[in-house]
Scaffold this motif. Structure first.
Motif, mmCIF file in Angstrom:
data_model
loop_
_atom_site.group_PDB
_atom_site.id
_atom_site.type_symbol
_atom_site.label_atom_id
_atom_site.label_comp_id
_atom_site.label_asym_id
_atom_site.label_seq_id
_atom_site.Cartn_x
_atom_site.Cartn_y
_atom_site.Cartn_z
ATOM 1 N N THR A 1 0.856 -1.184 0.000
ATOM 2 C CA THR A 1 0.000 0.000 0.000
ATOM 3 C C THR A 1 0.890 1.232 0.000
ATOM 4 O O THR A 1 2.083 1.152 0.304
ATOM 5 N N GLU A 2 0.313 2.363 -0.316
ATOM 6 C CA GLU A 2 1.079 3.607 -0.277
ATOM 7 C C GLU A 2 1.622 3.865 1.116
ATOM 8 O O GLU A 2 2.747 4.340 1.278
ATOM 9 N N ASP A 3 0.842 3.522 2.143
ATOM 10 C CA ASP A 3 1.277 3.720 3.521
ATOM 11 C C ASP A 3 2.516 2.883 3.838
ATOM 12 O O ASP A 3 3.468 3.370 4.446
ATOM 13 N N ARG A 4 2.517 1.635 3.404
ATOM 14 C CA ARG A 4 3.671 0.761 3.660
ATOM 15 C C ARG A 4 4.900 1.228 2.891
ATOM 16 O O ARG A 4 6.020 1.163 3.388
ATOM 17 N N ILE A 5 4.710 1.657 1.668
ATOM 18 C CA ILE A 5 5.830 2.181 0.886
ATOM 19 C C ILE A 5 6.407 3.410 1.577
ATOM 20 O O ILE A 5 7.623 3.542 1.728
ATOM 21 N N LEU A 6 5.532 4.297 2.027
ATOM 22 C CA LEU A 6 5.971 5.509 2.713
ATOM 23 C C LEU A 6 6.732 5.167 3.992
ATOM 24 O O LEU A 6 7.803 5.713 4.256
ATOM 25 N N LYS A 7 6.207 4.238 4.790
ATOM 26 C CA LYS A 7 6.894 3.831 6.022
ATOM 27 C C LYS A 7 8.270 3.251 5.720
ATOM 28 O O LYS A 7 9.250 3.558 6.401
ATOM 29 N N ALA A 8 8.352 2.398 4.707
ATOM 30 C CA ALA A 8 9.635 1.776 4.350
ATOM 31 C C ALA A 8 10.642 2.835 3.927
ATOM 32 O O ALA A 8 11.807 2.799 4.337
ATOM 33 N N MET A 9 10.219 3.788 3.129
ATOM 34 C CA MET A 9 11.150 4.817 2.646
ATOM 35 C C MET A 9 11.539 5.789 3.762
ATOM 36 O O MET A 9 12.681 6.245 3.824
ATOM 37 N N ILE A 10 10.618 6.104 4.659
ATOM 38 C CA ILE A 10 10.953 6.969 5.804
ATOM 39 C C ILE A 10 11.977 6.272 6.681
ATOM 40 O O ILE A 10 12.972 6.875 7.095
ATOM 41 N N LEU A 11 11.757 4.996 6.972
ATOM 42 C CA LEU A 11 12.693 4.253 7.805
ATOM 43 C C LEU A 11 14.053 4.128 7.112
ATOM 44 O O LEU A 11 15.095 4.325 7.751
ATOM 45 N N ALA A 12 14.058 3.869 5.818
ATOM 46 C CA ALA A 12 15.321 3.799 5.073
ATOM 47 C C ALA A 12 16.042 5.141 5.135
ATOM 48 O O ALA A 12 17.266 5.191 5.307
ATOM 49 N N SER A 13 15.303 6.230 5.028
ATOM 50 C CA SER A 13 15.902 7.568 5.128
ATOM 51 C C SER A 13 16.476 7.811 6.516
ATOM 52 O O SER A 13 17.573 8.362 6.648
ATOM 53 N N MET A 14 15.749 7.411 7.542
ATOM 54 C CA MET A 14 16.251 7.577 8.913
ATOM 55 C C MET A 14 17.551 6.804 9.110
ATOM 56 O O MET A 14 18.516 7.321 9.686
ATOM 57 N N ILE A 15 17.579 5.578 8.627
ATOM 58 C CA ILE A 15 18.777 4.746 8.760
ATOM 59 C C ILE A 15 19.953 5.385 8.019
ATOM 60 O O ILE A 15 21.046 5.524 8.566
ATOM 61 N N MET A 16 19.724 5.794 6.779
ATOM 62 C CA MET A 16 20.826 6.347 5.994
ATOM 63 C C MET A 16 21.265 7.725 6.495
ATOM 64 O O MET A 16 22.438 8.071 6.389
ATOM 65 N N ASP A 17 20.349 8.510 7.057
ATOM 66 C CA ASP A 17 20.752 9.792 7.654
ATOM 67 C C ASP A 17 21.699 9.554 8.820
ATOM 68 O O ASP A 17 22.721 10.233 8.957
ATOM 69 N N GLN A 18 21.372 8.575 9.661
ATOM 70 C CA GLN A 18 22.258 8.250 10.787
ATOM 71 C C GLN A 18 23.553 7.623 10.284
ATOM 72 O O GLN A 18 24.628 7.886 10.838
#
Length: 184
Positions: free
Chosen positions: A135-152
């Motif tokens: 779903t769009e929600d799951r895609i958004l969650k996955a990309m937000i989490l990936a962004s958080m990981i890569m920012d750190q």
């Protein structure tokens, strides 16, 4: 078989020469002639494998992105089961490989490595963590989490704020627990 070993050996020598030179010089200043001299290979051998210095850098980057993704998959799969440990191991990978990542990213001037890793991590999370109907929600969650990981990860490599890996892992774990869960 020996020909394949020669190819691998030659490419490895060229890549090592590039990494050695990039620690001594700005990457923009590295020339094919310097790589040829440093690697001890002939000009013909260099050009049999690479068309120019940028292709060497791109090859190193692509190989290291693949290594990064393959190394992180087990930890990403454990992200919501053993969050503290998984986050620590992910950030530890970036800390251990700091010099390589600095060389690939030209000390933060080239963001391609981080962007491509972010994209691949998002895909892995979507397939392995946020399972079920896409779903769009799951895609958004996955990309937000990936962004958080890569920012750190990026901050770990560049050592912003002088945080240690355990401190960064604690911050990322807390952010995850407060903001994103694997469920709907």
């Amino acid at each position: 078989m020996n020909e394949r070993r020669d190819v691998i050996s030659s490419r490895r020598a060229i890549c090592q020469a590039y990494l050695d030179l990039s620690s001594e010089n700005p990457q923009e200043a590295i020339t094919a002639s310097q790589l040829i001299e440093k690697s001890g290979l002939s000009r013909a051998t260099f050009y049999a494998h690479y068309s120019d210095v940028h292709q060497v850098q791109k090859g190193i980057q692509d190989d290291f992105i693949e290594l990064t993704v393959q190394t992180l998959i087990p930890y990403l799969r454990q992200l919501f089961l053993h969050t503290d440990r998984a986050v620590f191991q992910i950030l530890r990978f970036f800390d251990i490989n700091k010099k390589m990542i600095q060389a690939i990213t030209m000390h933060g001037r080239n963001h391609t490595y981080y962007a491509e890793c972010r994209q691949e991590i998002g895909k892995i999370l979507l397939r392995n963590v946020f399972v079920g109907r896409i779903t769009e929600d799951r895609i958004l969650k996955a990309m937000i989490l990936a962004s958080m990981i890569m920012d750190q990860a990026k901050d770990t490599v560049q050592n912003h704020l002088n945080y240690t890996v355990p401190q960064r892992a604690a911050v990322l774990t807390q952010m995850m627990q407060e903001g994103i869960s694997a469920g709907e």
